[in-house]
Design an enzyme around this catalytic site. Structure first.
Site, mmCIF file in Angstrom:
data_model
loop_
_atom_site.group_PDB
_atom_site.id
_atom_site.type_symbol
_atom_site.label_atom_id
_atom_site.label_comp_id
_atom_site.label_asym_id
_atom_site.label_seq_id
_atom_site.Cartn_x
_atom_site.Cartn_y
_atom_site.Cartn_z
ATOM 1 N N GLY A 30 26.840 -21.963 -19.828
ATOM 2 C CA GLY A 30 26.546 -20.541 -19.952
ATOM 3 C C GLY A 30 27.650 -19.851 -20.720
ATOM 4 N N CYS A 31 27.843 -18.579 -20.452
ATOM 5 C CA CYS A 31 28.859 -17.793 -21.154
ATOM 6 C C CYS A 31 30.232 -18.428 -20.982
ATOM 7 C CB CYS A 31 28.872 -16.368 -20.611
ATOM 8 S SG CYS A 31 30.172 -15.341 -21.320
ATOM 9 N N PHE A 32 30.936 -18.621 -22.092
ATOM 10 C CA PHE A 32 32.238 -19.293 -21.997
ATOM 11 C C PHE A 32 33.295 -18.469 -21.284
ATOM 12 C CE2 PHE A 32 32.405 -18.650 -26.937
ATOM 13 C CZ PHE A 32 32.491 -17.265 -26.801
ATOM 14 N N TRP A 33 33.104 -17.160 -21.165
ATOM 15 C CA TRP A 33 34.058 -16.356 -20.408
ATOM 16 C C TRP A 33 34.125 -16.839 -18.956
ATOM 17 C CZ3 TRP A 33 31.830 -10.897 -21.939
ATOM 18 C CH2 TRP A 33 32.069 -10.666 -23.306
ATOM 19 N N CYS A 34 32.964 -17.191 -18.406
ATOM 20 C CA CYS A 34 32.896 -17.640 -17.007
ATOM 21 C C CYS A 34 33.587 -18.982 -16.828
ATOM 22 C CB CYS A 34 31.439 -17.776 -16.566
ATOM 23 S SG CYS A 34 30.485 -16.247 -16.583
#
Length: 198
Positions: A30-34
């Site tokens: 998913g989102c790489f920030w997570c």
């Protein structure tokens, strides 16, 4: 422009001088920030870099291009870790807890092929570990739906733009970070306290 798909040469040299054993794995959850926010807190992980991989063309994409879902690139994090401290099996245990490996091309409200679940390897040994991990999780019935995580050789890797690096650390009160990223970090502390850096 340098394609960073080969290695982390400077950090590899420093780590070798310090006597650390290095290994690299690239994960799409998913989102790489997570994913980045979780793994920067894990013992034995030396470096986490947000990036893009396995796109349809070898040239460097922009975030805006990746967000169209038409480039084939996946949002990923590239982990450099000391495999004498943490093994790939333990990394995958954490990875499969903090994202949904049964959700095709989406994680929560983030939808598109750029959010697909993936493990991208640079060698046969890691490829085998990943396949065996998924097979064992499937045999144990750990998930209600089939695992859709792709396991592929790493290709066309590029670091994401600078503003994506350490995003949660730099923007902890941004809306997405508060409501999506922070709960994943909390899950790490709750389920894997023994792996959290002090």
């Amino acid at each position: 422009m340098v394609n960073k798909s080969q290695s982390f040469p400077q950090r590899d040299r420093v780590a070798k001088m310090l006597g650390m054993a290095n290994a690299i794995i690239t994960l799409g959850g998913g989102c790489f920030w997570c994913t980045e926010a979780v793994f920067v807190r894990v013992k034995g992980v030396l470096d986490v870099e947000s990036g893009y991989c396995n796109g349809l063309v070898p040239s460097r994409p922009t975030y805006e291009q990746v967000c169209t879902g038409r480039t084939g690139f996946n949002e990923v994090v590239r982990l450099q870790y000391d495999d004498s401290v943490i093994g790939l099996q333990d990394i995958l245990n954490i990875f499969f807890e903090i994202h949904d490996p049964t959700s095709l091309n989406r994680q929560g409200n983030d939808v598109g092929t750029q959010y697909r679940s993936g493990i991208y390897v640079s060698g046969d040994a890691d490829h085998m570990v990943a396949l065996q991990f998924i097979s064992a999780a499937t045999s144990r019935g750990e998930f209600d739906s089939p695992i859709v995580t792709e396991v592929l050789p790493l290709q066309n890797y590029w670091a994401a733009e600078d503003y994506h690096q350490d995003y949660f650390e730099n923007n902890p009160y941004q809306g997405y970070c508060t409501f999506v990223v922070a709960p994943k970090v909390k899950k790490l502390h709750h389920h894997f306290a023994q792996w959290v850096k002090s």
